[in-house]
Design a protein around this motif. Structure first.
Motif, mmCIF file in Angstrom:
data_model
loop_
_atom_site.group_PDB
_atom_site.id
_atom_site.type_symbol
_atom_site.label_atom_id
_atom_site.label_comp_id
_atom_site.label_asym_id
_atom_site.label_seq_id
_atom_site.Cartn_x
_atom_site.Cartn_y
_atom_site.Cartn_z
ATOM 1 N N UNK A 61 52.677 -10.036 71.401
ATOM 2 C CA UNK A 61 52.406 -10.165 70.110
ATOM 3 C C UNK A 61 51.063 -10.579 69.701
ATOM 4 N N UNK A 62 50.448 -10.387 68.570
ATOM 5 C CA UNK A 62 49.062 -10.822 68.401
ATOM 6 C C UNK A 62 48.664 -12.226 68.928
ATOM 7 N N UNK A 63 49.672 -12.924 69.282
ATOM 8 C CA UNK A 63 49.046 -14.314 69.810
ATOM 9 C C UNK A 63 49.458 -14.176 71.350
ATOM 10 N N UNK A 64 49.755 -13.273 71.995
ATOM 11 C CA UNK A 64 49.969 -13.210 73.314
ATOM 12 C C UNK A 64 48.653 -12.679 74.180
ATOM 13 N N UNK A 83 49.247 -5.084 60.954
ATOM 14 C CA UNK A 83 50.072 -5.641 59.742
ATOM 15 C C UNK A 83 49.130 -6.788 59.326
ATOM 16 N N UNK A 84 48.767 -6.912 57.844
ATOM 17 C CA UNK A 84 48.142 -7.931 57.646
ATOM 18 C C UNK A 84 49.243 -8.901 56.916
ATOM 19 N N UNK A 85 48.831 -9.995 57.051
ATOM 20 C CA UNK A 85 49.573 -11.354 56.655
ATOM 21 C C UNK A 85 49.215 -11.707 55.174
ATOM 22 N N UNK A 86 49.737 -11.429 54.196
ATOM 23 C CA UNK A 86 49.297 -11.784 52.705
ATOM 24 C C UNK A 86 49.092 -13.272 52.578
ATOM 25 N N UNK A 87 49.733 -14.119 53.300
ATOM 26 C CA UNK A 87 49.961 -15.340 52.992
ATOM 27 C C UNK A 87 48.709 -16.332 54.000
ATOM 28 N N UNK A 88 48.338 -15.207 54.897
ATOM 29 C CA UNK A 88 47.164 -15.662 55.673
ATOM 30 C C UNK A 88 46.079 -14.617 55.944
ATOM 31 N N UNK A 89 45.514 -14.247 54.747
ATOM 32 C CA UNK A 89 44.595 -13.099 54.971
ATOM 33 C C UNK A 89 43.583 -13.049 55.949
ATOM 34 N N UNK A 90 43.113 -14.259 56.566
ATOM 35 C CA UNK A 90 42.206 -14.035 57.657
ATOM 36 C C UNK A 90 42.692 -13.665 58.917
ATOM 37 N N UNK A 91 44.112 -13.682 59.109
ATOM 38 C CA UNK A 91 44.619 -13.332 60.394
ATOM 39 C C UNK A 91 44.432 -12.122 60.841
ATOM 40 N N UNK A 92 44.363 -11.182 60.078
ATOM 41 C CA UNK A 92 44.146 -9.908 60.538
ATOM 42 C C UNK A 92 42.794 -9.692 61.324
ATOM 43 N N UNK A 93 41.947 -10.081 60.584
ATOM 44 C CA UNK A 93 40.295 -9.972 61.016
ATOM 45 C C UNK A 93 39.965 -10.723 62.194
ATOM 46 N N UNK A 98 39.405 -10.871 68.077
ATOM 47 C CA UNK A 98 39.886 -11.050 69.400
ATOM 48 C C UNK A 98 40.113 -10.015 70.000
ATOM 49 N N UNK A 99 41.134 -8.874 69.846
ATOM 50 C CA UNK A 99 41.594 -7.858 70.375
ATOM 51 C C UNK A 99 40.257 -7.033 71.063
ATOM 52 N N UNK A 100 39.139 -6.765 69.800
ATOM 53 C CA UNK A 100 38.171 -5.965 70.019
ATOM 54 C C UNK A 100 37.437 -6.585 71.171
ATOM 55 N N UNK A 101 37.042 -7.844 71.063
ATOM 56 C CA UNK A 101 36.180 -8.545 71.959
ATOM 57 C C UNK A 101 36.661 -8.358 73.387
ATOM 58 N N UNK A 102 37.829 -8.576 73.624
ATOM 59 C CA UNK A 102 38.641 -8.581 74.723
ATOM 60 C C UNK A 102 38.510 -7.099 75.354
ATOM 61 N N UNK A 103 38.888 -6.311 74.704
ATOM 62 C CA UNK A 103 38.949 -4.684 75.178
ATOM 63 C C UNK A 103 37.483 -4.224 75.432
ATOM 64 N N UNK A 104 36.404 -4.458 74.661
ATOM 65 C CA UNK A 104 35.219 -4.290 74.987
ATOM 66 C C UNK A 104 34.662 -4.817 76.211
#
Length: 196
Positions: A61-64, A83-93, A98-104
């Motif tokens: 998941x996004x948190x794994x 997919x963005x979470x409308x109830x927590x709009x900062x979650x997507x970024x 985090x995924x981008x940093x790890x990938x690079x």
């Protein structure tokens, strides 16, 4: 088995867009990893692609973060579909950063981010524009840290037919019309992810 030197990781692989990306990559003989939440759904969705030997399925998941960090190693590119979470709009970024940093850090040379046309038209106005604009800003910052080693491609699709039909379901069902398409003079780049 693939002879390509590319090894592509797809986050959001079992959605409409992600599944088509996975199928297209595997069809070209490119080693592909599908990052999915539901293993049984993915195995059913990609039963033919698994048989080629070019597809690996990773469940997370996004948190794994530990799962993702281990699985992204050895990949050359990352398709980042979230997919963005409308109830927590900062979650997507936060997740994309985090995924981008790890990938690079693990040697991925290029990230392909699925964003939204709202970035260009609205910027931070509106919830969808905000989520995608802040995501892009964070990914660009990461890519710009080492521009000789890192590349970022941002895709900003327009109007998805599936989204339009969800919002117009009553008018389609009862009036046989799409009513929220905008004025007749406006133009839209309609995207049908199931179109063949």
């Amino acid at each position: 088995m693939s002879t390509s030197k590319e090894h592509i990781f797809v986050v959001g692989a079992s959605g409409d867009i992600g599944s088509d990306i996975v199928r297209g990559l595997v069809k070209k003989g490119i080693n592909t990893t599908a990052y999915v939440r539901d293993e049984s759904k993915a195995k059913n969705l990609f039963k033919d692609e698994i048989l080629t030997g070019c597809l690996t399925i990773v469940v997370g998941t996004y948190s794994s973060i530990e799962v993702y960090e281990k699985a992204i190693e050895g990949h050359t590119r990352l398709f980042l579909l979230a997919v963005g979470n409308l109830k927590r709009p900062t979650e997507m970024s936060e997740m994309k950063e985090m995924f981008g940093k790890i990938a690079y850090e693990k040697g991925v040379r290029q990230i392909v981010d699925l964003s939204s046309w709202t970035v260009r038209s609205l910027g931070r106005q509106g919830i969808i524009g905000y989520m995608h604009t802040t995501s892009e800003e964070k990914l660009w910052k990461l890519a710009d840290e080492r521009p000789d080693e890192r590349s970022l491609v941002v895709l900003r699709p327009g109007v998805f037919m599936s989204n339009q039909l969800m919002s117009d379901v009553k008018s389609v069902k009862h009036l046989n019309k799409l009513v929220s398409c905008g004025p007749p003079s406006s133009t839209f780049a309609w995207i049908d992810t199931k179109g063949k």
